[in-house]
Design a protein around this motif. Structure first.
Motif, PDB file in Angstrom:
ATOM      1  N   ASP A 203      -5.360  24.010 -54.987  1.00  0.00           N
ATOM      2  CA  ASP A 203      -3.887  25.177 -55.378  1.00  0.00           C
ATOM      3  C   ASP A 203      -5.187  26.261 -56.410  1.00  0.00           C
ATOM      4  O   ASP A 203      -5.308  26.129 -57.306  1.00  0.00           O
ATOM      5  N   TYR A 204      -4.901  27.020 -55.714  1.00  0.00           N
ATOM      6  CA  TYR A 204      -5.581  28.643 -56.118  1.00  0.00           C
ATOM      7  C   TYR A 204      -5.056  29.357 -57.310  1.00  0.00           C
ATOM      8  O   TYR A 204      -3.154  29.890 -56.925  1.00  0.00           O
ATOM      9  N   GLY A 205      -5.146  29.817 -57.471  1.00  0.00           N
ATOM     10  CA  GLY A 205      -4.426  30.017 -58.930  1.00  0.00           C
ATOM     11  C   GLY A 205      -4.505  32.452 -59.024  1.00  0.00           C
ATOM     12  O   GLY A 205      -5.565  32.370 -58.304  1.00  0.00           O
ATOM     13  N   LEU A 206      -4.183  32.463 -60.065  1.00  0.00           N
ATOM     14  CA  LEU A 206      -4.237  34.078 -60.313  1.00  0.00           C
ATOM     15  C   LEU A 206      -6.164  34.619 -60.175  1.00  0.00           C
ATOM     16  O   LEU A 206      -6.452  35.307 -59.597  1.00  0.00           O
ATOM     17  N   ARG A 207      -6.922  33.410 -61.009  1.00  0.00           N
ATOM     18  CA  ARG A 207      -8.126  34.254 -61.110  1.00  0.00           C
ATOM     19  C   ARG A 207      -8.962  34.156 -60.020  1.00  0.00           C
ATOM     20  O   ARG A 207     -10.243  34.560 -59.790  1.00  0.00           O
ATOM     21  N   HIS A 208      -8.763  33.225 -59.388  1.00  0.00           N
ATOM     22  CA  HIS A 208      -9.373  32.656 -57.819  1.00  0.00           C
ATOM     23  C   HIS A 208      -8.590  33.996 -57.452  1.00  0.00           C
ATOM     24  O   HIS A 208     -10.158  34.801 -56.432  1.00  0.00           O
ATOM     25  N   ALA A 209      -7.339  34.429 -57.038  1.00  0.00           N
ATOM     26  CA  ALA A 209      -7.627  35.688 -56.252  1.00  0.00           C
ATOM     27  C   ALA A 209      -8.039  37.036 -57.221  1.00  0.00           C
ATOM     28  O   ALA A 209      -8.894  37.427 -55.822  1.00  0.00           O
TER      29      ALA A 209
ATOM     30  N   MET B 217      -1.194  28.840 -55.465  1.00  0.00           N
ATOM     31  CA  MET B 217      -1.447  29.376 -53.803  1.00  0.00           C
ATOM     32  C   MET B 217      -2.171  28.209 -52.974  1.00  0.00           C
ATOM     33  O   MET B 217      -3.137  27.978 -53.589  1.00  0.00           O
ATOM     34  N   ARG B 218      -1.491  28.204 -51.830  1.00  0.00           N
ATOM     35  CA  ARG B 218      -2.355  27.187 -50.593  1.00  0.00           C
ATOM     36  C   ARG B 218      -3.439  28.418 -50.256  1.00  0.00           C
ATOM     37  O   ARG B 218      -3.329  29.401 -50.615  1.00  0.00           O
ATOM     38  N   ILE B 219      -4.468  28.188 -49.491  1.00  0.00           N
ATOM     39  CA  ILE B 219      -5.583  28.768 -48.801  1.00  0.00           C
ATOM     40  C   ILE B 219      -5.548  30.148 -47.840  1.00  0.00           C
ATOM     41  O   ILE B 219      -5.926  30.835 -48.430  1.00  0.00           O
ATOM     42  N   SER B 220      -4.114  29.417 -47.335  1.00  0.00           N
ATOM     43  CA  SER B 220      -3.402  30.923 -46.198  1.00  0.00           C
ATOM     44  C   SER B 220      -2.679  31.850 -47.330  1.00  0.00           C
ATOM     45  O   SER B 220      -3.114  32.652 -46.324  1.00  0.00           O
ATOM     46  N   GLU B 221      -2.357  31.370 -48.314  1.00  0.00           N
ATOM     47  CA  GLU B 221      -1.701  32.089 -49.514  1.00  0.00           C
ATOM     48  C   GLU B 221      -1.965  32.907 -49.872  1.00  0.00           C
ATOM     49  O   GLU B 221      -2.468  34.079 -50.248  1.00  0.00           O
ATOM     50  N   ILE B 222      -3.694  32.866 -50.060  1.00  0.00           N
ATOM     51  CA  ILE B 222      -4.493  33.384 -51.086  1.00  0.00           C
ATOM     52  C   ILE B 222      -5.516  34.254 -49.895  1.00  0.00           C
ATOM     53  O   ILE B 222      -5.176  35.771 -50.959  1.00  0.00           O
ATOM     54  N   ALA B 223      -5.448  33.603 -49.082  1.00  0.00           N
ATOM     55  CA  ALA B 223      -6.168  34.571 -48.178  1.00  0.00           C
ATOM     56  C   ALA B 223      -5.570  35.938 -47.795  1.00  0.00           C
ATOM     57  O   ALA B 223      -5.690  36.977 -47.234  1.00  0.00           O
ATOM     58  N   ALA B 224      -4.347  35.457 -47.285  1.00  0.00           N
ATOM     59  CA  ALA B 224      -3.219  36.558 -47.277  1.00  0.00           C
ATOM     60  C   ALA B 224      -3.360  38.068 -48.294  1.00  0.00           C
ATOM     61  O   ALA B 224      -3.420  38.900 -47.765  1.00  0.00           O
ATOM     62  N   LEU B 225      -2.850  37.226 -49.796  1.00  0.00           N
ATOM     63  CA  LEU B 225      -3.161  38.316 -50.241  1.00  0.00           C
ATOM     64  C   LEU B 225      -4.138  38.947 -50.215  1.00  0.00           C
ATOM     65  O   LEU B 225      -3.870  40.203 -50.727  1.00  0.00           O
ATOM     66  N   VAL B 226      -5.547  38.401 -50.578  1.00  0.00           N
ATOM     67  CA  VAL B 226      -6.804  39.325 -50.417  1.00  0.00           C
ATOM     68  C   VAL B 226      -7.132  39.811 -49.502  1.00  0.00           C
ATOM     69  O   VAL B 226      -7.763  41.552 -49.603  1.00  0.00           O
ATOM     70  N   GLY B 227      -6.624  39.524 -48.284  1.00  0.00           N
ATOM     71  CA  GLY B 227      -7.061  39.789 -47.163  1.00  0.00           C
ATOM     72  C   GLY B 227      -8.084  40.339 -46.625  1.00  0.00           C
ATOM     73  O   GLY B 227      -9.401  40.307 -45.807  1.00  0.00           O
ATOM     74  N   VAL B 228      -8.121  38.107 -46.378  1.00  0.00           N
ATOM     75  CA  VAL B 228      -9.669  38.058 -46.197  1.00  0.00           C
ATOM     76  C   VAL B 228      -8.561  36.799 -45.290  1.00  0.00           C
ATOM     77  O   VAL B 228      -7.896  36.725 -45.051  1.00  0.00           O
ATOM     78  N   THR B 229     -10.142  35.515 -44.462  1.00  0.00           N
ATOM     79  CA  THR B 229      -9.678  34.847 -43.160  1.00  0.00           C
ATOM     80  C   THR B 229      -9.766  33.342 -44.065  1.00  0.00           C
ATOM     81  O   THR B 229     -10.762  33.510 -45.367  1.00  0.00           O
TER      82      THR B 229
END
Length: 269
Positions: free
Chosen positions: A38-44, A1-13
């Motif tokens: 490249d952020y993964g599930l563990r980062h989320a 996941m891109r940084i914008s994608e993981i941020a949107a998934l978790v609800g942060v900027t």
């Protein structure tokens, strides 16, 4: 996941994701061939936990300690400390709201003094003294409001308890108004004006014994400090001279009381 994608998934900027990464709260992600992180599930999972802990009011340093403890043993202790801190904030907020409610009540009833907001003790005292168009009275009320804000609760209670009987005496209140008028008359005078000494003596004579006890010994010497000099600088020259004379007389009066008490103590032995 891109940084914008993981941020949107978790609800942060995305900015928050970068900040958490710089602080070491998130594991360093792998980089793609194009250089993007490249952020993964563990980062989320970690990022969602950081968000939940910060929403509880936990500081980022505390969050780092919690995340460092994989077994979660420290989390319970940190959450208990956080709960205690929130309870203290809740109690302080309730006290502030109660104070605000009292001030709103005073304002609705027309009892809030121009110097307000002040403590209930001072508000009651100023109400007893009543309004005045004297510039010196206004200055004196402002000085009381300053003391009200800088002394602790115990000192404030003792100060206004000593003044209240004085303020409740109509003759004493009238005498104070006359002294204010005499001080107002000195607004344009020099420090050597012949009215200074008699007025200083009259001001000292009007001081209640209870208030003199609160001032303590060496009242005149205290004028040499920064606060005392700033206090006197707020007066015109002749007015300041009258106040200095008052403090000198009070210092002698306080010393006499102390020496008399010491003599009685020696005689009782």
């Amino acid at each position: 996941m891109r940084i914008s994608e993981i941020a949107a998934l978790v609800g942060v900027t995305p900015r928050a994701v970068r900040h958490y990464g710089q602080l070491g709260l998130l594991p360093e992600p792998d980089r793609l061939s194009n250089g993007y992180r490249d952020y993964g599930l563990r980062h989320a999972v970690v990022l969602a936990r950081v968000r939940r802990l910060t929403e509880l009011g936990m500081g980022l340093a505390e969050v780092r300690d919690v995340l460092a403890d994989d077994a979660g043993r420290e989390l319970a202790e940190v959450l208990e400390e956080l709960d205690d801190d929130l309870a203290r904030q809740e109690a302080a907020l309730a006290e502030r709201r109660a104070r605000l409610g009292e001030l709103m009540k005073q304002a609705r009833e027309g009892r809030l003094p121009p110097e307000g907001p002040v403590s209930p003790e001072l508000a009651g005292l100023l109400a007893e003294l009543g309004p005045s168009d004297s510039p010196m009275a206004a200055k004196d009320r402002a000085h009381l409001a300053l003391l009200d804000g800088i002394v602790d609760e115990e000192q404030r209670g003792r100060l206004f308890a000593a003044l209240r009987p004085y303020a409740e005496d109509p003759d004493a209140v009238q005498g104070v108004r006359e002294l204010y008028a005499r001080l107002d008359d000195l607004a344009g005078a020099e420090a050597d004006d012949p009215r200074v000494v008699p007025l200083g003596d009259a001001l000292a004579a009007s001081m209640p014994d209870g208030l003199l006890e609160l001032m303590g010994d060496g009242a005149a010497a205290q004028v040499g400090g920064p606060f005392g000099e700033a206090f006197l600088a707020d007066f015109a020259p002749a007015q300041a001279a009258a106040v200095r004379r008052m403090l000198a007389v009070l210092a002698g009066r306080a010393a006499g009381r102390t020496n008399g008490a010491a003599g009685r103590a020696r005689g009782a032995k």
